[in-house]
Write a protein that holds these residues in place. Structure first.
Motif, PDB file in Angstrom:
ATOM      1  N   THR A 160       4.604   6.146   4.876  1.00  0.00           N
ATOM      2  CA  THR A 160       3.569   5.126   5.004  1.00  0.00           C
ATOM      3  C   THR A 160       2.918   4.861   3.646  1.00  0.00           C
ATOM      4  N   GLY A 161       3.721   5.029   2.591  1.00  0.00           N
ATOM      5  CA  GLY A 161       3.267   4.610   1.271  1.00  0.00           C
ATOM      6  C   GLY A 161       3.106   3.100   1.276  1.00  0.00           C
ATOM      7  N   THR A 162       2.450   2.583   0.244  1.00  0.00           N
ATOM      8  CA  THR A 162       2.114   1.157   0.258  1.00  0.00           C
ATOM      9  C   THR A 162       3.345   0.262   0.320  1.00  0.00           C
ATOM     10  N   ALA A 163       4.385   0.623  -0.436  1.00  0.00           N
ATOM     11  CA  ALA A 163       5.577  -0.218  -0.478  1.00  0.00           C
ATOM     12  C   ALA A 163       6.205  -0.306   0.908  1.00  0.00           C
ATOM     13  N   TYR A 194       4.565   0.292   3.706  1.00  0.00           N
ATOM     14  CA  TYR A 194       3.591  -0.352   4.587  1.00  0.00           C
ATOM     15  C   TYR A 194       3.756  -1.870   4.581  1.00  0.00           C
ATOM     16  N   VAL A 195       3.851  -2.457   3.369  1.00  0.00           N
ATOM     17  CA  VAL A 195       3.957  -3.916   3.335  1.00  0.00           C
ATOM     18  C   VAL A 195       5.323  -4.395   3.820  1.00  0.00           C
ATOM     19  N   ARG A 217       3.512  10.128   2.378  1.00  0.00           N
ATOM     20  CA  ARG A 217       3.182   9.056   1.444  1.00  0.00           C
ATOM     21  C   ARG A 217       4.185   9.024   0.316  1.00  0.00           C
ATOM     22  N   CYS A 218       5.052   8.074   0.358  1.00  0.00           N
ATOM     23  CA  CYS A 218       5.986   7.780  -0.706  1.00  0.00           C
ATOM     24  C   CYS A 218       6.998   8.886  -1.003  1.00  0.00           C
ATOM     25  N   VAL A 219       8.240   8.605  -0.701  1.00  0.00           N
ATOM     26  CA  VAL A 219       9.314   9.520  -1.060  1.00  0.00           C
ATOM     27  C   VAL A 219      10.001   9.032  -2.324  1.00  0.00           C
ATOM     28  N   CYS A 273      11.358   3.406  -2.831  1.00  0.00           N
ATOM     29  CA  CYS A 273      10.699   2.157  -2.445  1.00  0.00           C
ATOM     30  C   CYS A 273      11.678   0.991  -2.364  1.00  0.00           C
TER      31      CYS A 273
END
Lengths: 163, 592
Positions: free
Chosen positions: A87-90, A92-93, A126-128, A131
């Motif tokens: 569920t990192g930002t990249a 998420y969007v 959060r973020c692996v 992306c």
């Protein structure tokens, strides 16, 4: 949490004691010891924390404080196939939330819990760092990229054969 | 001939390790072991089209290579010297195939300093690093320079901390060097916590020795003999490669006692983080290394005065360190000739989100967002309209169309209401709701707040609740004022950088997209069609041909209708997952 005490396997406890010893039973090595303890037991129930506290000669409250502070440590057992949704930002969007909702809907468990048969658990991470493949889902060590809501049931199907 | 196969996390997730094995096998089967070497390297940065294979010496750059392509690559390229055209990158603007990566839009404007060896050397082989001028800077500093001289080079280069704060690195070293103590420490902050930024990980995976080399130089400059790398336990590949690098450096006498006969001792240990964003803050990081909860403490005292175990400690970020050997080798003047007046050199950005070329890029400071997004990034995915770019992660803000032409550097980004941060750059298009984005970041902050100071612990929770009400259409205009006030209070009164910057996503979206907030509040409408409580999916009767695709794909079976008849969505049962919209080929589903 139940009030019934877990009976830890004696050989595992022994292993943990050796780990503590390899770090010279130093209180400053608490986080390193907890990492190893989680490798041995799979999670860090109160009983394991008590052993760690004893070996490093620190209050159990301090061990508990550290365990609950860091998201990598868990006091609940994970499923045989732990599912982690990035569920990192990249991600998420690019629709990670919908993918997460689909996992929750099919498995009927909220984030952080394990199915009653112990097969799957859901966590968010959060973020692996993949992306380019967003949204990303990991099951154990296997990475699935560009996951769609449709793809969720196909991922779960891969783990059908067992039991 | 060398075949370089990307072994970064992104490419490995799309089977680059299997590809490596297949290539090796093909090379063996064709008895080419003596002519062709297959090498795993670090990240090339062009994650969008991974896995990447690059041929040396002719620099042919193959994209989206699958294990089954190995046979053709070896048979055609290695054996017959013919390029496999179907695996070349196609320029989306003119549909031309490009074989050398330096002509690709993605790479044209990049200057690779910190990432210089990523995708070029085998990170698990110290000899390849040595061949790329590795440890030369360290030798020069240890044998020919005094600590003061070396610090002066770093100072003059104008290098500022790449972890987010932007504090001048040379100055930090100078302060730490002047504090007397029996033991000092050098710490590398590799606890990359910004969701969507992965440059530190890529450097450690692709070029671990550069960090070790810089840490030795740092140690020599400030008079420390011990180095610690604080790395996230979630980065197994980076940890593995670091361990290999440390072992090899010790074996070669580049770590340990009396390095290169200079009389200087230095060794490095790894410490593991356990998943806490706040540990990127240096005082919190130090407490975590001491086995405590990673809570920050008030500065002063700064770590340079009293840090790890109460001793003077210098903390620098991975990317900052990756610049050091080059600065020493090429000189301060060269480095400071790149960039803007107050921000020198380059910055690595993790470009992600709704953009065509997702990947890791390194660009000179002063480049504009427009160049990054449209030339390097290749524009917005699916031809959609650009809406915002979020920089600086949970501490940063959203920049818009009007900011596209400002030169990117530390100070300009702050002036624009965002910040450099560690270099996450997430591009958003017209389908992203800015209120939902702000809420997303606050959810992160609430989860990651350590709880020590109340403005951050309680304040952010309240901010999140307010945002939640807005996305549900239950807030009032008065709440918007409250949201802004509370944001400013949290910024002013929080103890550490986390709380002091956590309201930024809220403030910047309110500043730039106030009308979206108002639409949620007064019209109970989400203009981007994201916030579930404010939207509903409807069938547009005149477009519906009754193909049943939506009904078949609805996970809750809430769509009814006979074949070739107009379908209907049951609004009570609908969970608003959007599956029907995705599946409809006739534009017959609308978000209202």
């Amino acid at each position: 949490m139940t009030s019934v005490k877990l009976k830890l396997k004696e050989s595992d406890v022994q292993k943990l004691k050796e780990v503590a010893k390899s770090f010279n039973n130093e209180a400053g090595e608490l986080i390193n010891v907890l990492h190893k303890a989680q490798e041995i037991f799979g999670y860090l129930p109160a009983e394991v924390q008590e052993v760690v506290a004893q070996e490093l000669n620190v209050p159990v409250a301090k061990v508990y404080g550290v365990v609950t502070f860091y998201s990598f440590f868990t006091m609940l057992p994970r499923g045989r196939y732990p599912i982690s949704i990035c569920t990192g930002t990249a991600c998420y969007v690019r629709g990670a939330e919908k993918v997460l909702d689909e996992f929750k809907r099919i498995l009927k468990i909220p984030v952080g819990e394990t199915t009653s048969d112990g097969k799957f658990s859901i966590t968010c991470l959060r973020c692996v760092g993949a992306c380019g493949l967003a949204p990303v889902v990991m099951v154990g060590d296997k990475t699935y990229g560009r996951v769609t809501t449709d793809g969720v049931k196909d991922i779960l199907k891969e783990y059908d054969t067992e039991d | 001939m060398h075949m370089l196969v990307c072994g970064g996390t992104g490419c490995r997730a799309s089977a680059s390790d299997m590809l490596y094995e297949s290539l090796k096998k093909e090379v063996q089967d064709n008895n080419l072991e003596n002519e062709v070497q297959v090498v795993t390297t670090g990240c090339f940065g062009f994650c969008e089209k991974g896995p990447i294979v690059k041929m040396i010496p002719d620099n042919t750059f193959y994209v989206s290579v699958e294990p089954k392509d190995a046979k053709e690559l070896v048979a055609e390229h290695a054996l017959k010297g013919r390029k496999v055209n179907r695996l070349l990158y196609v320029d989306p603007t003119n549909k031309e195939q490009i074989s050398d990566s330096k002509h690709m839009g993605f790479y044209k404007k990049q200057i690779r300093i910190a990432l210089r060896n990523c995708g070029l050397i085998n990170p698990e082989n110290i000899e390849e690093y040595l061949a790329a001028d590795g440890y030369e800077a360290m030798g020069k500093v240890l044998l020919e320079m005094t600590p003061e001289e070396a610090i002066k080079v770093v100072l003059d280069s104008g290098l500022r901390g790449r972890g987010g704060g932007g504090f001048p690195t040379g100055l930090k070293w100078q302060i730490a060097s002047k504090n007397e103590a029996d033991q000092k420490y050098v710490v590398c902050n590799a606890d990359e916590g910004d969701p969507g930024a992965f440059m530190d990980r890529s450097i450690l995976e692709g070029d671990p020795h550069t960090v070790l080399e810089a840490m030795v130089i740092n140690g020599y400059c400030i008079g420390a003999t011990k180095g610690l790398i604080y790395i996230r336990a979630e980065y197994p590949l980076a940890i593995q490669r670091l361990k290999i690098a440390i072992g090899q450096a010790r074996e070669f006498g580049l770590l340990g006692t009396d390095i290169l006969g200079s009389g200087f001792d230095f060794d490095v240990e790894i410490r593991y983080g356990a998943g806490a964003f706040v540990c990127g803050e240096e005082t919190a990081l130090i407490h975590s290394m001491e086995g405590e909860r990673g809570e920050p403490t008030f500065k002063p005292p700064f770590p340079a005065q009293s840090g790890y175990l109460g001793k003077p400690t210098n903390v620098n970020n991975v990317e900052t360190y990756a610049n050091i050997p080059v600065i020493i080798n090429k000189g301060a003047e060269w480095f400071s000739s790149i960039g803007t007046e107050k921000s020198k050199g380059t910055k690595v950005f993790a470009l992600a989100g709704k953009i065509n070329n997702v990947g890791l890029i390194e660009v000179p400071m002063g480049i504009t967002l427009r160049e990054v997004i449209y030339e390097i990034g290749g524009g917005i995915k699916g031809g959609k309209k650009f809406k915002a770019v979020q920089t600086g992660g949970p501490s940063g803000g959203c920049l818009t169309e009007k900011h596209l032409d400002i030169p990117i550097d530390f100070d300009n980004l702050i002036a624009a209401g965002s910040m450099m941060g560690s270099g996450g750059m997430i591009v958003m298009d017209e389908d992203d709701c800015m209120v939902a984005v702000a809420k997303f970041y606050l959810e992160f902050t609430v989860e990651e707040s350590c709880g020590k100071c109340s403005p951050c612990r309680v304040g952010n929770k309240r901010l999140h609740e307010q945002l939640d009400l807005i996305t549900k259409g239950k807030a009032t205009m008065e709440d918007l004022d409250k949201l802004k006030n509370l944001s400013n209070v949290i910024k002013d009164t929080s103890l550490c950088g986390l709380g002091q910057t956590s309201p930024n996503p809220v403030l910047s979206t309110m500043e730039n997209f106030y009308d979206e907030y108002v639409a949620h509040v007064t019209d109970h409408r989400c203009p981007s069609g994201v916030c579930k409580d404010l939207i509903r999916y409807e069938v547009i009767a005149e477009n519906c041909v009754g193909c049943t695709a939506c009904a078949r794909n609805c996970p809750v079976n809430c769509i009814s209708g006979e074949r070739k008849q107009v379908h209907l969505i049951d609004q009570v049962l609908c969970i608003k997952c959007g599956a029907c919209l995705e599946k409809c080929k006739f534009n017959a589903i609308a978000v209202i």
